[in-house]
Design an enzyme around this catalytic site. Structure first.
Site, PDB file in Angstrom:
ATOM      1  CG  ASP A  16      -2.762 -15.033   0.375  1.00 42.56           C
ATOM      2  OD1 ASP A  16      -3.761 -14.308   0.542  1.00 42.56           O
ATOM      3  OD2 ASP A  16      -2.837 -16.210  -0.041  1.00 42.56           O
ATOM      4  CG  HIS A  33      -6.874  -5.261   2.292  1.00 42.57           C
ATOM      5  ND1 HIS A  33      -6.170  -6.400   1.968  1.00 42.57           N
ATOM      6  CD2 HIS A  33      -8.128  -5.463   1.792  1.00 42.57           C
ATOM      7  CE1 HIS A  33      -6.951  -7.239   1.300  1.00 42.57           C
ATOM      8  NE2 HIS A  33      -8.144  -6.686   1.187  1.00 42.57           N
ATOM      9  CG  LEU A 127      14.762  -2.031  -1.479  1.00 43.26           C
ATOM     10  CD1 LEU A 127      15.190  -3.466  -1.760  1.00 43.26           C
ATOM     11  CD2 LEU A 127      13.884  -1.995  -0.222  1.00 43.26           C
TER      12      LEU A 127
HETATM   13  C1  FPP Z   1      -4.079 -10.760  -0.213  1.00 49.87           C
HETATM   14  O1  FPP Z   1      -4.747 -11.055   0.997  1.00 49.87           O
HETATM   15  C2  FPP Z   1      -3.726  -9.353  -0.234  1.00 49.87           C
HETATM   16  C3  FPP Z   1      -4.103  -8.463  -1.193  1.00 49.87           C
HETATM   17  C4  FPP Z   1      -4.925  -8.840  -2.352  1.00 49.87           C
HETATM   18  C5  FPP Z   1      -3.735  -7.044  -1.081  1.00 49.87           C
HETATM   19  C6  FPP Z   1      -2.369  -6.740  -0.566  1.00 49.87           C
HETATM   20  C7  FPP Z   1      -2.320  -5.352  -0.093  1.00 49.87           C
HETATM   21  C8  FPP Z   1      -1.561  -4.888   0.922  1.00 49.87           C
HETATM   22  C9  FPP Z   1      -0.618  -5.715   1.659  1.00 49.87           C
HETATM   23  C10 FPP Z   1      -1.638  -3.458   1.345  1.00 49.87           C
HETATM   24  C11 FPP Z   1      -0.595  -2.599   0.715  1.00 49.87           C
HETATM   25  C12 FPP Z   1      -1.060  -2.273  -0.628  1.00 49.87           C
HETATM   26  C13 FPP Z   1      -0.514  -1.388  -1.478  1.00 49.87           C
HETATM   27  C14 FPP Z   1      -1.212  -1.132  -2.746  1.00 49.87           C
HETATM   28  C15 FPP Z   1       0.728  -0.631  -1.253  1.00 49.87           C
HETATM   29  P1  FPP Z   1      -6.261 -11.551   0.921  1.00 49.87           P
HETATM   30  O2  FPP Z   1      -7.134 -10.355   0.983  1.00 49.87           O
HETATM   31  O3  FPP Z   1      -6.442 -12.394  -0.291  1.00 49.87           O
HETATM   32  O4  FPP Z   1      -6.373 -12.384   2.238  1.00 49.87           O
HETATM   33  P2  FPP Z   1      -7.257 -13.703   2.459  1.00 49.87           P
HETATM   34  O5  FPP Z   1      -6.757 -14.739   1.500  1.00 49.87           O
HETATM   35  O6  FPP Z   1      -6.982 -14.049   3.890  1.00 49.87           O
HETATM   36  O7  FPP Z   1      -8.687 -13.322   2.225  1.00 49.87           O
END
Ligand code: FPP
Length: 233
Positions: A16, A33, A127
């Site tokens: 997150d 992202h 893993l």
């Molecule tokens: C949450 O942060 C994150 C996500 C919903 C996406 C996670 C994706 C990645 C780490 C990239 C790698 C992905 C794949 C498919 C391999 P948020 O966007 O909710 O952050 P915020 O709460 O600060 O807005």
């Protein structure tokens, strides 16, 4: 302490804070992202080096479709990119990738890339990396019960082992550790059945800043915790 110095078998991570990381830099959310994808790369390498058996990462939830079409599309593109780009490294590190969640709800190109990544890494014995994509904990439990009903399993044979065997993570140990980054302290529908006895770690680090150091610190902290599974001391 029973878990002192034992490498955890399974670590699960709610990644997150990508959006906030980007905002702090006055950049669009996708920038966060993309940085999150790099953090995932580093964390997988670290988990593999540490001899961890299973790592589950929450990449896209069944609720994330509510985000803007741009962001959803961007995240799907990142998934495809990740599935193709990582194969070589995963094979070098002997990592097997599984994509867990409701596949049928994903765009075709994502399904194909997921199938390809799974097949290309299927023989690896190190893993196991579970990428949770279009995943929801309640959805997973409902599916398990539907499958058991379809298989006409008698009511008296529906026990914990039977439920576990019908989850996406069938055959895998439950997570010893669940990490959530970015300071939020919620489970957000993640591995609801499997997290019954997990140790929770809520860390302030935003996901794109997370890496090997943080993972090692969490494992050291885990060694200090006393897991009792309902037993008295
Ligand atoms: C949450 O942060 C994150 C996500 C919903 C996406 C996670 C994706 C990645 C780490 C990239 C790698 C992905 C794949 C498919 C391999 P948020 O966007 O909710 O952050 P915020 O709460 O600060 O807005």
């Amino acid at each position: 302490m029973d878990n002192e110095r034992k490498v955890p078998e399974h670590i699960a991570i709610i990644m997150d804070g990508n959006g906030r990381w980007a905002k702090k830099r006055m950049q669009p959310r996708m920038f966060g992202h993309k940085a999150g994808m790099k953090a995932l790369h580093e964390t997988v390498q670290a988990a593999s080096d540490m001899g961890i058996g299973y790592m589950s990462v929450y990449a896209f939830s069944t609720e994330n479709w509510k985000r803007s079409a741009d962001e959803v599309g961007g995240l799907m593109n990142i998934a495809v990119e990740y599935f193709f780009k990582e194969i070589e490294e995963l094979n070098q590190k002997n990592v097997r990738m599984l994509v867990l969640g409701d596949r049928s709800g994903l765009p075709e190109k994502v399904q194909e890339a997921a199938d390809n990544a799974e097949k290309s890494t299927a023989a690896n014995t190190g893993l196991t990396l579970n990428i949770m994509l279009n995943y929801g904990g309640r959805d997973e439990i409902i599916r398990a019960f539907r499958e058991m009903a379809e298989e006409e399993i008698p009511a008296d044979q529906i026990d914990e082992a039977a439920v576990s065997a019908h989850l996406y993570t069938a055959g895998q140990p439950d997570p010893d550790i669940i990490v959530r980054t970015s300071g939020e302290e919620r489970i957000s529908n993640f591995m609801l059945w499997q997290n019954s006895y997990s140790e929770f770690f809520f860390v302030d680090t935003l996901w794109p800043d997370f890496g090997e150091k943080d993972l090692r610190r969490i494992v050291e902290e885990y060694w200090k915790r006393d897991r009792r599974y309902g037993n008295a001391k």
